[in-house]
Design a protein around this motif. Sequence first.
Motif, mmCIF file in Angstrom:
data_model
loop_
_atom_site.group_PDB
_atom_site.id
_atom_site.type_symbol
_atom_site.label_atom_id
_atom_site.label_comp_id
_atom_site.label_asym_id
_atom_site.label_seq_id
_atom_site.Cartn_x
_atom_site.Cartn_y
_atom_site.Cartn_z
ATOM 1 N N ASP A 1 0.831 -1.212 0.000
ATOM 2 C CA ASP A 1 0.000 0.000 0.000
ATOM 3 C C ASP A 1 0.860 1.254 0.000
ATOM 4 N N VAL A 2 1.945 1.214 0.773
ATOM 5 C CA VAL A 2 2.825 2.393 0.808
ATOM 6 C C VAL A 2 3.514 2.587 -0.535
ATOM 7 N N LEU A 3 4.004 1.488 -1.140
ATOM 8 C CA LEU A 3 4.708 1.599 -2.415
ATOM 9 C C LEU A 3 3.781 2.027 -3.545
ATOM 10 N N ARG A 4 2.494 1.802 -3.410
ATOM 11 C CA ARG A 4 1.535 2.203 -4.440
ATOM 12 C C ARG A 4 1.224 3.689 -4.395
ATOM 13 N N SER A 5 1.517 4.326 -3.278
ATOM 14 C CA SER A 5 1.198 5.755 -3.154
ATOM 15 C C SER A 5 2.159 6.578 -4.009
ATOM 16 N N ASP A 6 1.668 7.701 -4.522
ATOM 17 C CA ASP A 6 2.490 8.568 -5.370
ATOM 18 C C ASP A 6 3.555 9.284 -4.563
ATOM 19 N N ALA A 7 3.276 9.569 -3.290
ATOM 20 C CA ALA A 7 4.227 10.343 -2.488
ATOM 21 C C ALA A 7 5.525 9.589 -2.250
ATOM 22 N N ILE A 8 5.495 8.248 -2.299
ATOM 23 C CA ILE A 8 6.692 7.458 -2.011
ATOM 24 C C ILE A 8 7.760 7.658 -3.076
ATOM 25 N N LEU A 9 7.331 8.057 -4.304
ATOM 26 C CA LEU A 9 8.297 8.258 -5.383
ATOM 27 C C LEU A 9 9.225 9.429 -5.100
ATOM 28 N N ASP A 10 8.758 10.382 -4.290
ATOM 29 C CA ASP A 10 9.573 11.540 -3.955
ATOM 30 C C ASP A 10 10.447 11.295 -2.725
ATOM 31 N N GLN A 11 10.393 10.071 -2.157
ATOM 32 C CA GLN A 11 11.186 9.735 -0.966
ATOM 33 C C GLN A 11 11.998 8.472 -1.266
ATOM 34 N N PRO A 12 13.124 8.637 -1.973
ATOM 35 C CA PRO A 12 13.883 7.456 -2.396
ATOM 36 C C PRO A 12 14.370 6.581 -1.233
ATOM 37 N N GLU A 13 14.798 7.202 -0.112
ATOM 38 C CA GLU A 13 15.275 6.419 1.022
ATOM 39 C C GLU A 13 14.156 5.567 1.621
ATOM 40 N N ARG A 14 12.988 6.168 1.776
ATOM 41 C CA ARG A 14 11.832 5.434 2.307
ATOM 42 C C ARG A 14 11.393 4.356 1.332
ATOM 43 N N HIS A 15 11.508 4.664 0.024
ATOM 44 C CA HIS A 15 11.141 3.690 -1.004
ATOM 45 C C HIS A 15 12.038 2.453 -0.919
ATOM 46 N N ARG A 16 13.347 2.693 -0.753
ATOM 47 C CA ARG A 16 14.264 1.565 -0.626
ATOM 48 C C ARG A 16 14.003 0.766 0.652
ATOM 49 N N GLN A 17 13.618 1.455 1.731
ATOM 50 C CA GLN A 17 13.338 0.764 2.991
ATOM 51 C C GLN A 17 12.154 -0.174 2.862
ATOM 52 N N TYR A 18 11.094 0.307 2.214
ATOM 53 C CA TYR A 18 9.915 -0.548 2.053
ATOM 54 C C TYR A 18 10.163 -1.655 1.026
ATOM 55 N N ALA A 19 10.999 -1.366 0.034
ATOM 56 C CA ALA A 19 11.360 -2.416 -0.913
ATOM 57 C C ALA A 19 12.158 -3.512 -0.201
ATOM 58 N N ARG A 20 13.023 -3.121 0.720
ATOM 59 C CA ARG A 20 13.783 -4.093 1.499
ATOM 60 C C ARG A 20 12.848 -4.925 2.381
#
Length: 427
Positions: A220-239
Amino acid sequence: MSRRVFRILIILSVISIIGIITVQIVWVRNAYALRERQFRQTAFIALQDVAERVGQHNRITTSCAAVRQLSPDYFVVNTDSPIDPATLEHYIQTSLSNHNLITEFEYGIYNCESDRMMYGALVSPSATRQPAQTGRTLPKFSENPYYFGIRFPNQTRFIVGNLDGWIVSSAAVLLVVVFFGYTLVVVLRQRKLTEVQRDFINNITHELQTPVATLRIAADVLRSDAILDQPERHRQYARIVHEESLRLQKQVSSVLQLARSERMQFALETTDIDLHQLLAEAAALFHPHITLEFWAENAHIRADRYHLENVINNLIDNALKYNNSQPNIRLQTRNEGNLLIWSVQDNGIGIAKEHHQAVFKQFYRVPTGNIHNVKGFGLGLYYVCKVVKAHRWQIQLISEPGIGSIFTIQAPVLKLTTPTANLLTAS
């Protein structure tokens, strides 16, 4: 059915079984005692008749109390006059037959001149007669000058033979009790298995729900548009997605692995394997907690590589999970005769002695109260035991709480033309 009611039914059933067996024992003992008294009374009457016939033969009056019992199977009969052995034997056989005492007897006549028992013979119901044996005599009875002694050596067998109906009925009742007891044991085993399976289902449901819920939240977090502007958070949730998917895959794999082994009944594909190589590869995966101590000169065995790798990984994984300090795991090998002895030793929390056999059972986990710090289904050591038995090896557990555990496996070694000695120590 509640556990309390079930326990009460089990207790009542056990008490009933004990009661039935006790009643049967008392019943048979009383029946035997009754038959023994009847035998003694009948023998008294039959031997009194013999004394009277001897008296008539010698034309004297016989005492009304001519028969005395000196032991359960030995009687003395006062004749008040001498008697020919052949005539006496005929009288005894006739009288016992008339009173249905069809059993073997041995008799002897007291000789007042030599003051000893003159042994007669052993007579069987089939009319066969065995002469006196050398050195064999009947005990004397010094109160009367003329008497004969008679013993029934097979008295117990004769009495038991008259209890056929009692014994058959008792055996039938005991057979019913045995079937009932077996049924009770089967019910207890099935109930225990049902409880174990219920606990396993609850455990696996909980274990699978946790990574699934984490994956759903991360997705759900990765589907949100705002996550694209937060690369560090994006990598954390991908991990997180990667780690939880691996965790879920491992849990599903352990269950499928066991299901496959149960269905295929371990159709092993054995090959020549260098155990040192497998252990070194496993140590590389779990570096830096592994120490290799290869003392075996020949580590080649015949085994299924896939299952053997799983056994090694299971034992090392348990050593890492059940550890409250810095893990220190030693993989050791040595040769003893035609055997390769290899072990996995750790410094973990250990296992109490009363659980050593149970830990290899399906779904079993050492009780820890309501605390479940280590996740699992209780399948790892069960799988290890199945693999070991399928290879016809032997496994041994040495463990103490707070000290650690040693799992040792013995396997026949393959003979090599030029064995090489090696001693590797790595950490």
